[in-house]
Design a protein around this motif. Sequence first.
Motif, PDB file in Angstrom:
ATOM      1  N   ALA A   1       0.705   4.008  -1.744  1.00 30.34           N
ATOM      2  CA  ALA A   1       0.427   5.119  -2.511  1.00 30.34           C
ATOM      3  C   ALA A   1      -0.440   6.623  -2.493  1.00 30.34           C
ATOM      4  O   ALA A   1      -0.089   7.102  -2.574  1.00 30.34           O
ATOM      5  CB  ALA A   1      -0.615   4.359  -4.110  1.00 30.34           C
ATOM      6  N   VAL A   2      -1.505   5.668  -1.694  1.00 27.50           N
ATOM      7  CA  VAL A   2      -2.387   6.954  -1.883  1.00 27.50           C
ATOM      8  C   VAL A   2      -1.503   8.457  -0.553  1.00 27.50           C
ATOM      9  O   VAL A   2      -1.741   9.447  -0.842  1.00 27.50           O
ATOM     10  CB  VAL A   2      -4.022   6.408  -1.372  1.00 27.50           C
TER      11      VAL A   2
ATOM     12  N   ASP B   1      -9.602  -3.992  -0.509  1.00 26.07           N
ATOM     13  CA  ASP B   1      -8.011  -3.323   0.467  1.00 26.07           C
ATOM     14  C   ASP B   1      -7.370  -4.506   0.330  1.00 26.07           C
ATOM     15  O   ASP B   1      -7.186  -5.484  -0.495  1.00 26.07           O
ATOM     16  CB  ASP B   1      -8.574  -3.570   2.175  1.00 26.07           C
ATOM     17  N   ASN B   2      -5.751  -4.469   0.151  1.00 32.14           N
ATOM     18  CA  ASN B   2      -4.769  -4.965   0.047  1.00 32.14           C
ATOM     19  C   ASN B   2      -4.901  -6.378   1.075  1.00 32.14           C
ATOM     20  O   ASN B   2      -3.663  -6.595   0.088  1.00 32.14           O
ATOM     21  CB  ASN B   2      -3.209  -4.263   0.499  1.00 32.14           C
TER      22      ASN B   2
ATOM     23  N   SER C   1       0.523  -1.303  -0.017  1.00 28.94           N
ATOM     24  CA  SER C   1       0.149   0.294  -0.173  1.00 28.94           C
ATOM     25  C   SER C   1       0.977   1.239   0.171  1.00 28.94           C
ATOM     26  O   SER C   1       2.170   1.284  -0.232  1.00 28.94           O
ATOM     27  CB  SER C   1      -0.860   0.210   1.419  1.00 28.94           C
TER      28      SER C   1
ATOM     29  N   THR D   1      -6.670   1.400   5.381  1.00 23.45           N
ATOM     30  CA  THR D   1      -8.000   1.119   4.761  1.00 23.45           C
ATOM     31  C   THR D   1      -8.376  -0.330   5.503  1.00 23.45           C
ATOM     32  O   THR D   1      -9.640  -0.094   5.603  1.00 23.45           O
ATOM     33  CB  THR D   1      -7.673   0.464   2.884  1.00 23.45           C
TER      34      THR D   1
ATOM     35  N   ASN E   1       0.060  -3.823  -6.212  1.00 20.87           N
ATOM     36  CA  ASN E   1      -0.497  -2.408  -5.247  1.00 20.87           C
ATOM     37  C   ASN E   1      -2.534  -3.286  -6.856  1.00 20.87           C
ATOM     38  O   ASN E   1      -2.239  -3.583  -7.133  1.00 20.87           O
ATOM     39  CB  ASN E   1      -0.260  -1.596  -5.539  1.00 20.87           C
TER      40      ASN E   1
ATOM     41  N   ASP F   1      -5.887   1.352  -8.399  1.00 19.61           N
ATOM     42  CA  ASP F   1      -7.227   2.164  -7.932  1.00 19.61           C
ATOM     43  C   ASP F   1      -7.672   3.198  -9.266  1.00 19.61           C
ATOM     44  O   ASP F   1      -8.920   3.438  -8.712  1.00 19.61           O
ATOM     45  CB  ASP F   1      -6.008   2.877  -6.861  1.00 19.61           C
TER      46      ASP F   1
HETATM   47  N1  GLU Z   1      -3.561   1.099  -2.649  1.00 22.77           N
HETATM   48  C1  GLU Z   1      -4.544   1.573  -1.692  1.00 22.77           C
HETATM   49  C2  GLU Z   1      -3.262   2.426  -1.369  1.00 22.77           C
HETATM   50  O1  GLU Z   1      -1.504   1.813  -2.063  1.00 22.77           O
HETATM   51  C3  GLU Z   1      -4.082   0.800  -0.375  1.00 22.77           C
HETATM   52  C4  GLU Z   1      -5.405  -0.098  -0.057  1.00 22.77           C
HETATM   53  C5  GLU Z   1      -4.784  -0.631   1.352  1.00 22.77           C
HETATM   54  O2  GLU Z   1      -4.264  -0.016   1.914  1.00 22.77           O
HETATM   55  O3  GLU Z   1      -5.676  -1.712   0.895  1.00 22.77           O
HETATM   56  O4  GLU Z   1      -2.473   3.008  -1.171  1.00 22.77           O
END
Ligand code: GLU
Length: 368
Positions: A51-52, A147-148, A49, A212, A133, A136
Motif C-alpha cells: 500500500a505504501v 510489519d506484515n 503489503s 518494512t 493488510n 495503517d
Molecule cells: N502495511 C504496509 C503496506 O501495505 C506494509 C507493512 C509491511 O510490509 O510489513 O505498505
Amino acid sequence: MTFHRLVVKCGTSTLTAGTPRLAPPRLVELAQQVAQLRSQTYDIVVVSSGAVAAGRERLSLTQLPKDLPVKQMLSAIGQPRLMALYEQIFALYGLTIAQVLLTRIDLADRRRYLNSRNTLTALLEHGIIPIVNENDTVATEEIRVGDNDNLSALVANLIDADLLVLLTDQPGLYTADPELNPTAQLVAEVTEADIPPALWQAAGGATTRLGTGGMITKLQAADLARRSGTTVVIASGSEPSVLARIVAGEKLGTWFQPVVTSLESRKRYILAGGHAVGYARVDEGAVQALHHGRSLLPVGVVAVEGTFERGDTIQVLNATGREIARGLVNYDSDDLARLRGHQSTEIETILGYTYGDEVIHRNNLVLL
Ligand code: GLU
C-alpha cells in the motif's frame, strides 16, 4: 503432511520485484497460483503489503519518507489502488477478493478477534480470497503490528491455518547475511522447538530496502505461527509455482515445523482466556451433542449465570453443575438469557439480529 488452509504473505519487495513501483506481472503470478490452489479446494488468505509503495508511486516520490503520518498517508492513497489491481487481476481467474484491514488490537481483544475470525471464515466458506493488510490509518504505535510478517502469523492463528508461506526476495533463511558472507548457507529446515540463537543472530542484520520487515520479522513470525500449530515456509516469491510446490511438500526455501498442533494451541487460547466470567447450564441433549463434536445451541441452554460479553470464555455445566466444556460465547449474557431454550431459527425474531445459530461454535469449544 497435507495442508488445507494457507496464509500467503507477499512483501513489498516481492510485489514490486525490487523496483519502486508495483509490478503487475507479480500480482498476476500470485493470482494465477492462488487460483490453481483454490481449484484444488485449498482455503487461502493473502496478506499483502504494497500500500505504501503504491501511494508512493502515485505521488511519484523518489524517497520513502521516514515519519509515520506520511507513511500512513501513503498507505491510505495506495491501499485502494492496490486493491483495485488485485480485484481486476483475480477476476481474470474467476476469483472474488475481499479487503480485510486489521491492527494488533483487533486480534488481542477477544470480541474483535471473534468477529474477525467469523468474517474471515465466512469469506473462505464462500470461496472468496481475503486480502489482509494492516489498517495503517488507525495503527498508531501502541496498536500496530508494524510489519506484515508478524501480522500474517497472527492471521494464521486467527483462522487456524496449517501453512504460512512468507514470500520474500531471498531464497530463504541463511546462516549469515549472504551479501556479506560468501560461506552463508541456506537453512533447509528448523525442527528444534526453540529457533537456535545463531539463527536469530544471523537474521538480525538483514533488511530489504522497500519492505518494512527484514529476516528478523520473518523469524519472529515463524516462531509465533509454529507455536500455534502452523507449518511455516520462507521462500522466494520469484520461484516459479512456488506455492504449488510448497503445498506438494517440496523442500523449497526454509521450513519450520510446528511446535504444537493447532488444536492444542486453540485449546490453550480458549483456556487462557482468564477465569471464565459466567456459565451456561445445559440439558442432557446438549451434553450428548457436545460429546459428538457438535456446537452448543440455545435450545440446550437451561440457565445462564454471570455477566459476560460476546467473545468471552464461559463454562458449560451439566445438570449436576459439573463443568463439561469451556468456549468462546457468541452472545452476551443478556442475549443468552433471552435465547435460552429456543430454537436457533428464532434468534433473529427474539433479538432483532443474529450472530449465527450457535451459542458456542464447536471450533471455539474445548471439552474437559
Ligand atoms: N502495511 C504496509 C503496506 O501495505 C506494509 C507493512 C509491511 O510490509 O510489513 O505498505
